[in-house]
Design an enzyme around this catalytic site. Structure first.
Site, PDB file in Angstrom:
ATOM      1  CG  HIS A  83      -5.223  -2.174   9.318  1.00  0.00           C
ATOM      2  ND1 HIS A  83      -4.811  -1.580  10.467  1.00  0.00           N
ATOM      3  CD2 HIS A  83      -5.766  -1.202   8.555  1.00  0.00           C
ATOM      4  CE1 HIS A  83      -5.107  -0.290  10.407  1.00  0.00           C
ATOM      5  NE2 HIS A  83      -5.673  -0.029   9.257  1.00  0.00           N
ATOM      6  CB  THR A  93      -9.232   1.303   7.218  1.00  0.00           C
ATOM      7  OG1 THR A  93      -8.825   1.955   6.020  1.00  0.00           O
ATOM      8  CG2 THR A  93     -10.590   0.680   7.029  1.00  0.00           C
ATOM      9  NE  ARG A 100      -7.809  11.211   5.411  1.00  0.00           N
ATOM     10  CZ  ARG A 100      -8.205  10.596   6.538  1.00  0.00           C
ATOM     11  NH1 ARG A 100      -7.347   9.872   7.210  1.00  0.00           N
ATOM     12  NH2 ARG A 100      -9.438  10.691   6.962  1.00  0.00           N
ATOM     13  NE  ARG A 133      -9.580   8.181   4.291  1.00  0.00           N
ATOM     14  CZ  ARG A 133      -9.715   7.327   5.303  1.00  0.00           C
ATOM     15  NH1 ARG A 133      -8.865   6.329   5.439  1.00  0.00           N
ATOM     16  NH2 ARG A 133     -10.681   7.470   6.165  1.00  0.00           N
ATOM     17  CD  GLU A 176      -6.894  -6.445   2.986  1.00  0.00           C
ATOM     18  OE1 GLU A 176      -7.128  -6.116   1.806  1.00  0.00           O
ATOM     19  OE2 GLU A 176      -6.137  -5.787   3.730  1.00  0.00           O
ATOM     20  CG  ASN A 219      -1.818   1.178   1.307  1.00  0.00           C
ATOM     21  OD1 ASN A 219      -1.388   2.311   1.141  1.00  0.00           O
ATOM     22  ND2 ASN A 219      -3.090   0.935   1.555  1.00  0.00           N
ATOM     23  CG  HIS A 246       1.951   5.942   4.892  1.00  0.00           C
ATOM     24  ND1 HIS A 246       0.634   6.212   5.135  1.00  0.00           N
ATOM     25  CD2 HIS A 246       2.401   5.294   5.994  1.00  0.00           C
ATOM     26  CE1 HIS A 246       0.295   5.741   6.326  1.00  0.00           C
ATOM     27  NE2 HIS A 246       1.353   5.170   6.871  1.00  0.00           N
ATOM     28  CG  HIS A 286      -8.338   3.905   1.135  1.00  0.00           C
ATOM     29  ND1 HIS A 286      -8.498   3.774   2.492  1.00  0.00           N
ATOM     30  CD2 HIS A 286      -9.567   4.206   0.652  1.00  0.00           C
ATOM     31  CE1 HIS A 286      -9.771   3.974   2.819  1.00  0.00           C
ATOM     32  NE2 HIS A 286     -10.431   4.248   1.709  1.00  0.00           N
ATOM     33  CD  GLU A 292      -6.946  -0.498   1.169  1.00  0.00           C
ATOM     34  OE1 GLU A 292      -7.207   0.508   1.833  1.00  0.00           O
ATOM     35  OE2 GLU A 292      -6.032  -1.269   1.435  1.00  0.00           O
TER      36      GLU A 292
HETATM   37  N1  PXP Z   1      -5.576  -3.414   4.101  1.00  0.00           N
HETATM   38  C1  PXP Z   1      -6.560  -2.474   4.167  1.00  0.00           C
HETATM   39  C2  PXP Z   1      -7.926  -2.835   3.721  1.00  0.00           C
HETATM   40  C3  PXP Z   1      -6.283  -1.166   4.618  1.00  0.00           C
HETATM   41  O1  PXP Z   1      -7.253  -0.239   4.675  1.00  0.00           O
HETATM   42  C4  PXP Z   1      -4.949  -0.849   4.981  1.00  0.00           C
HETATM   43  C5  PXP Z   1      -4.611   0.544   5.430  1.00  0.00           C
HETATM   44  O2  PXP Z   1      -4.827   1.442   4.391  1.00  0.00           O
HETATM   45  C6  PXP Z   1      -3.973  -1.853   4.882  1.00  0.00           C
HETATM   46  C7  PXP Z   1      -4.322  -3.127   4.458  1.00  0.00           C
HETATM   47  C8  PXP Z   1      -2.544  -1.596   5.227  1.00  0.00           C
HETATM   48  O3  PXP Z   1      -2.403  -1.332   6.580  1.00  0.00           O
HETATM   49  P1  PXP Z   1      -1.011  -0.829   7.156  1.00  0.00           P
HETATM   50  O4  PXP Z   1      -0.745   0.498   6.516  1.00  0.00           O
HETATM   51  O5  PXP Z   1      -1.259  -0.739   8.619  1.00  0.00           O
HETATM   52  O6  PXP Z   1       0.005  -1.846   6.759  1.00  0.00           O
END
Ligand code: PXP
Length: 237
Positions: free
Chosen positions: A191, A101, A49, A45, A151, A7, A10, A43, A70
């Site tokens: 996550h 999330t 953001r 949003r 997931e 992901n 960031h 993601h 996402e």
């Molecule tokens: N999976 C989903 C569905 C998420 O919303 C997120 C966070 O955006 C992640 C995985 C990744 O989480 P983390 O950034 O804590 O690794």
């Protein structure tokens, strides 16, 4: 070997901090792919953001692996997804005030609304994953709305500091993964996973893909994106 989806939200957050063009999440996505990741997760949003519509459009064009989008389970987002055609849409709950999330989708409690969005996307040829807590009722509800994947939300597991405490949560994830697989759904997880807590979950054979963001991008600031992705891939092998 389980797959790794990275992901890159960031990277976009850092760009938005100055409202300019650097760092570009597209460049990051290509480096992540070169380091061996199996897919890119973003993601989009409602408040935009971090990831922007432009990022999504261009990522669709340049990626060699898989684009997992996402998004919230609503019709405006579904229209965007149907135009972009990612390889997978993961439906997540979305609240404006949250930092990230928080918690999984309540599929059992919002069955009609989620069913409608799942069908819309599937009719457009896009497979759908539902981000749920490792809870058997939510797994069954996901199957009832014909989700292609679940997931499993690993946030609660990741927040447990002591390994004894985490035993119950690992068991819940294991059972949810087994039932999802038995019902014919693909199983992803994510996550809060990092370089320390990931390995306990890799013993669950039903989990085919891990989606990881924060820990990889945070490590990348210190050691570089290529090394950060390679180290996480090595933990999955
Ligand atoms: N999976 C989903 C569905 C998420 O919303 C997120 C966070 O955006 C992640 C995985 C990744 O989480 P983390 O950034 O804590 O690794």
């Amino acid at each position: 070997m389980p797959r790794l989806g990275v992901n890159i939200d960031h990277v976009a957050t850092l760009r938005q901090a100055r409202g300019g063009t650097d760092p570009d999440p597209l460049a990051a996505a290509l480096l992540v792919e070169l380091a061996g990741a199996d897919g890119i997760v973003v993601h989009l949003r409602e408040d935009r953001r971090h990831i922007q519509d432009r990022d999504l459009r261009l990522l669709r064009d340049i990626l060699h692996t898989k684009l997992d989008l996402e998004m919230a389970a609503d019709e405006t987002m579904a229209k965007i997804a149907l135009a972009i055609k990612p390889d997978l849409v993961t439906l997540v709950p979305e609240q404006r005030q949250e930092l990230t999330t928080e918690g999984g989708l309540d599929v059992a409690g919002h069955r009609d609304r989620i069913q409608k969005i799942v069908s819309l996307l599937q009719e457009g040829g896009i497979p759908v994953s539902l981000f749920i807590e490792p809870d058997l009722a939510q797994v069954k509800a996901s199957h009832r709305v014909s989700a292609d994947f679940v997931e499993l939300h690993t946030g609660r597991y990741a927040n447990m500091r002591r390994s004894k405490e985490a035993d119950g949560e690992v068991e819940a994830i294991t059972q949810a993964a087994k039932l999802s697989h038995k019902l014919g759904m693909g199983v992803n997880a994510g996550h809060g996973l990092d370089y320390r807590n990931l390995t306990r979950l890799t013993h669950i054979p039903e989990i085919a893909e891990y989606n990881i963001g924060h820990s990889i991008i945070a490590r990348a600031v210190l050691v570089g994106l290529d090394q950060a992705v390679r180290e996480m891939k090595a933990l999955l092998s």
